[in-house]
Write a protein that holds these residues in place. Sequence first.
Motif, mmCIF file in Angstrom:
data_model
loop_
_atom_site.group_PDB
_atom_site.id
_atom_site.type_symbol
_atom_site.label_atom_id
_atom_site.label_comp_id
_atom_site.label_asym_id
_atom_site.label_seq_id
_atom_site.Cartn_x
_atom_site.Cartn_y
_atom_site.Cartn_z
ATOM 1 N N ARG A 139 34.730 78.450 19.220
ATOM 2 C CA ARG A 139 35.471 77.368 19.899
ATOM 3 C C ARG A 139 35.354 76.061 19.124
ATOM 4 O O ARG A 139 36.326 75.306 19.011
ATOM 5 C CB ARG A 139 34.952 77.191 21.321
ATOM 6 N N ASP A 140 34.171 75.775 18.569
ATOM 7 C CA ASP A 140 33.990 74.565 17.757
ATOM 8 C C ASP A 140 34.887 74.600 16.526
ATOM 9 O O ASP A 140 35.465 73.576 16.132
ATOM 10 C CB ASP A 140 32.528 74.396 17.329
ATOM 11 N N TYR A 141 35.026 75.758 15.911
ATOM 12 C CA TYR A 141 35.915 75.902 14.755
ATOM 13 C C TYR A 141 37.372 75.683 15.177
ATOM 14 O O TYR A 141 38.110 74.951 14.516
ATOM 15 C CB TYR A 141 35.742 77.284 14.123
ATOM 16 N N ILE A 142 37.785 76.305 16.274
ATOM 17 C CA ILE A 142 39.152 76.165 16.768
ATOM 18 C C ILE A 142 39.462 74.692 17.062
ATOM 19 O O ILE A 142 40.527 74.192 16.711
ATOM 20 C CB ILE A 142 39.378 77.030 18.033
ATOM 21 N N ASP A 143 38.505 73.999 17.683
ATOM 22 C CA ASP A 143 38.710 72.599 18.067
ATOM 23 C C ASP A 143 38.515 71.613 16.920
ATOM 24 O O ASP A 143 38.717 70.412 17.094
ATOM 25 C CB ASP A 143 37.762 72.227 19.206
ATOM 26 N N GLY A 144 38.082 72.093 15.764
ATOM 27 C CA GLY A 144 37.921 71.219 14.607
ATOM 28 C C GLY A 144 36.589 70.501 14.529
ATOM 29 O O GLY A 144 36.435 69.556 13.764
ATOM 30 N N LYS A 145 35.608 70.946 15.296
ATOM 31 C CA LYS A 145 34.305 70.268 15.286
ATOM 32 C C LYS A 145 33.508 70.574 14.021
ATOM 33 O O LYS A 145 32.558 69.875 13.719
ATOM 34 C CB LYS A 145 33.504 70.650 16.523
ATOM 35 N N LYS A 146 33.894 71.609 13.281
ATOM 36 C CA LYS A 146 33.204 71.962 12.046
ATOM 37 C C LYS A 146 33.666 71.102 10.869
ATOM 38 O O LYS A 146 32.865 70.688 10.051
ATOM 39 C CB LYS A 146 33.437 73.433 11.692
ATOM 40 N N ASP A 147 34.972 70.874 10.782
ATOM 41 C CA ASP A 147 35.513 70.187 9.609
ATOM 42 C C ASP A 147 36.547 69.109 9.932
ATOM 43 O O ASP A 147 37.191 68.584 9.042
ATOM 44 C CB ASP A 147 36.107 71.198 8.633
#
Length: 92
Positions: free
Chosen positions: A36-44
């Motif tokens: 979910r963090d990847y989908i929401d852009g929290k990683k990059d």
Amino acid sequence: MGMRVRKVDDSYGIWDSFNCEFLNPAYLNIQEQDIRDYIDGKKDGIKHPFPLGEDYTEKDMIGDVTNSEGSLIIPGTEEQAEWVADMLNVIL
């Protein structure tokens, strides 16, 4: 790790080019929140919506990555499999 997509019959396997084998998600320890963090852009800082498909959903993909054993085979589209490989390259 270098994740690649390899065609397997009518599906697509996620290939670990470092170990030269299909990835086994049971050993990854990826949680739903990581995805979910990847989908929401929290990683990059860039949102990565999961590509829509007729038969393979975001929920299916999350279950396959977080709660399955054996080779990671995506029964969706090639675009969806490429998305999973890209996500794993970022998360791992």
